[in-house]
Design a protein around this motif. Structure first.
Motif, mmCIF file in Angstrom:
data_model
loop_
_atom_site.group_PDB
_atom_site.id
_atom_site.type_symbol
_atom_site.label_atom_id
_atom_site.label_comp_id
_atom_site.label_asym_id
_atom_site.label_seq_id
_atom_site.Cartn_x
_atom_site.Cartn_y
_atom_site.Cartn_z
ATOM 1 N N ALA A 134 3.384 -6.596 3.125
ATOM 2 C CA ALA A 134 3.235 -5.381 2.317
ATOM 3 C C ALA A 134 4.290 -5.291 1.222
ATOM 4 O O ALA A 134 5.433 -5.688 1.414
ATOM 5 N N SER A 135 3.883 -4.730 0.093
ATOM 6 C CA SER A 135 4.836 -4.503 -0.998
ATOM 7 C C SER A 135 5.645 -3.234 -0.759
ATOM 8 O O SER A 135 6.728 -3.083 -1.287
ATOM 9 N N LYS A 136 5.107 -2.316 0.038
ATOM 10 C CA LYS A 136 5.812 -1.087 0.407
ATOM 11 C C LYS A 136 5.832 -1.021 1.927
ATOM 12 O O LYS A 136 4.816 -1.228 2.579
ATOM 13 N N LYS A 137 6.963 -0.725 2.489
ATOM 14 C CA LYS A 137 7.137 -0.737 3.950
ATOM 15 C C LYS A 137 6.886 0.643 4.539
ATOM 16 O O LYS A 137 7.683 1.184 5.280
ATOM 17 N N ARG A 138 5.751 1.237 4.175
ATOM 18 C CA ARG A 138 5.450 2.588 4.629
ATOM 19 C C ARG A 138 4.186 2.584 5.474
ATOM 20 O O ARG A 138 3.294 1.779 5.265
ATOM 21 N N ARG A 139 4.125 3.528 6.385
ATOM 22 C CA ARG A 139 2.937 3.668 7.223
ATOM 23 C C ARG A 139 2.130 4.907 6.844
ATOM 24 O O ARG A 139 1.297 5.350 7.602
ATOM 25 N N ASP A 140 2.366 5.440 5.659
ATOM 26 C CA ASP A 140 1.676 6.670 5.270
ATOM 27 C C ASP A 140 0.545 6.424 4.278
ATOM 28 O O ASP A 140 0.015 7.346 3.686
ATOM 29 N N SER A 141 0.168 5.183 4.073
ATOM 30 C CA SER A 141 -0.921 4.876 3.164
ATOM 31 C C SER A 141 -1.872 3.895 3.845
ATOM 32 O O SER A 141 -1.580 3.388 4.919
ATOM 33 N N ARG A 142 -3.000 3.677 3.203
ATOM 34 C CA ARG A 142 -3.912 2.666 3.727
ATOM 35 C C ARG A 142 -3.260 1.320 3.452
ATOM 36 O O ARG A 142 -2.955 0.986 2.306
ATOM 37 N N LEU A 143 -3.038 0.549 4.479
ATOM 38 C CA LEU A 143 -2.260 -0.685 4.362
ATOM 39 C C LEU A 143 -2.822 -1.619 3.302
ATOM 40 O O LEU A 143 -2.069 -2.214 2.532
ATOM 41 N N PHE A 144 -4.146 -1.766 3.214
ATOM 42 C CA PHE A 144 -4.688 -2.722 2.259
ATOM 43 C C PHE A 144 -4.338 -2.356 0.823
ATOM 44 O O PHE A 144 -4.377 -3.203 -0.056
ATOM 45 N N GLU A 145 -3.951 -1.107 0.585
ATOM 46 C CA GLU A 145 -3.569 -0.686 -0.766
ATOM 47 C C GLU A 145 -2.162 -1.140 -1.157
ATOM 48 O O GLU A 145 -1.811 -1.090 -2.330
ATOM 49 N N ALA A 184 3.753 -2.558 19.887
ATOM 50 C CA ALA A 184 2.912 -2.421 18.700
ATOM 51 C C ALA A 184 3.767 -2.103 17.479
ATOM 52 O O ALA A 184 3.537 -2.651 16.392
ATOM 53 N N ASP A 185 4.760 -1.242 17.636
ATOM 54 C CA ASP A 185 5.640 -0.897 16.512
ATOM 55 C C ASP A 185 6.381 -2.124 15.990
ATOM 56 O O ASP A 185 6.575 -2.269 14.779
ATOM 57 N N ILE A 186 6.767 -3.011 16.880
ATOM 58 C CA ILE A 186 7.431 -4.253 16.460
ATOM 59 C C ILE A 186 6.465 -5.110 15.647
ATOM 60 O O ILE A 186 6.818 -5.641 14.595
ATOM 61 N N VAL A 187 5.231 -5.237 16.119
ATOM 62 C CA VAL A 187 4.212 -6.006 15.398
ATOM 63 C C VAL A 187 3.979 -5.391 14.022
ATOM 64 O O VAL A 187 3.942 -6.103 13.011
ATOM 65 N N PHE A 188 3.846 -4.074 13.950
ATOM 66 C CA PHE A 188 3.619 -3.413 12.668
ATOM 67 C C PHE A 188 4.782 -3.634 11.709
ATOM 68 O O PHE A 188 4.576 -3.864 10.515
ATOM 69 N N ASP A 189 6.013 -3.593 12.208
ATOM 70 C CA ASP A 189 7.172 -3.852 11.360
ATOM 71 C C ASP A 189 7.144 -5.271 10.803
ATOM 72 O O ASP A 189 7.433 -5.502 9.621
ATOM 73 N N VAL A 190 6.793 -6.250 11.641
ATOM 74 C CA VAL A 190 6.695 -7.644 11.189
ATOM 75 C C VAL A 190 5.638 -7.758 10.101
ATOM 76 O O VAL A 190 5.861 -8.384 9.059
ATOM 77 N N LEU A 191 4.485 -7.130 10.317
ATOM 78 C CA LEU A 191 3.404 -7.189 9.324
ATOM 79 C C LEU A 191 3.806 -6.556 8.007
ATOM 80 O O LEU A 191 3.549 -7.115 6.938
ATOM 81 N N LEU A 192 4.415 -5.388 8.067
ATOM 82 C CA LEU A 192 4.855 -4.729 6.838
ATOM 83 C C LEU A 192 5.877 -5.570 6.092
ATOM 84 O O LEU A 192 5.814 -5.703 4.866
ATOM 85 N N ASN A 193 6.817 -6.148 6.816
ATOM 86 C CA ASN A 193 7.840 -6.975 6.173
ATOM 87 C C ASN A 193 7.266 -8.243 5.570
ATOM 88 O O ASN A 193 7.711 -8.696 4.522
ATOM 89 N N LYS A 194 6.263 -8.809 6.220
ATOM 90 C CA LYS A 194 5.713 -10.080 5.755
ATOM 91 C C LYS A 194 4.655 -9.908 4.661
ATOM 92 O O LYS A 194 4.602 -10.697 3.729
#
Length: 148
Positions: A39-50, A27-37
């Motif tokens: 997200a404008s910020k590669k953080r997991r401390d906010s609501r992703l859609f923001e 799951a962490d690998i999937v989340f990293d791919v999603l953030l890189n592809k």
């Protein structure tokens, strides 16, 4: 403590929808791919859609009627905001997720196809935010006059 993924599991089980929970390291690998592809910020401390980049949105008042028209085939990944522990589901189909969502309490969640061509966020307010081909789909709805 209430967690949205527990409610999601109950609804999926009740509806006899095939699903699996992806192991945390995968799951962490999937989340990293999603953030890189997406997200404008590669953080997991906010609501992703923001922090999604290059996305389009549909407001709450227009969103629900279009969800069943979204062109998606095959299995999808589903997850809730990272503050809920990063549980990643693999569900049999997009339509199964939408049917389950209609029976769950309001909580922002995300659907992504297993090829990472799109990320679709459905916010707790009921709006839809799309990236990748989901953004293209939303832009098409606006261009065709289906959305205003």
């Amino acid at each position: 403590m209430w967690e949205p993924y527990n409610e999601f599991i109950k609804v999926l089980n009740t509806a006899k929808v095939p699903f699996s929970i992806i192991e945390k390291s995968s799951a962490d690998i999937v989340f990293d791919v999603l953030l890189n592809k997406f997200a404008s910020k590669k953080r997991r401390d906010s609501r992703l859609f923001e922090v999604l980049a290059d996305c389009s949105a549909i407001s709450y008042f227009q969103s629900h009627e279009f969800l069943f028209d979204f062109p998606s085939n095959g299995k999808v990944y589903v997850f809730f905001d990272f503050r809920y522990g990063g549980v990643l589901f693999e569900v049999s189909s997009f339509s199964d997720v939408i049917n389950a969502w209609n029976k769950c309490p309001n909580s922002s969640f995300y659907i992504v196809d297993t090829n990472f061509e799109y990320l679709l966020s459905i916010t707790e307010e009921g709006s839809i935010v799309g990236c990748g081909t989901a953004s293209d789909w939303i832009e098409h709805l606006y261009a065709s006059g289906s959305l205003t």
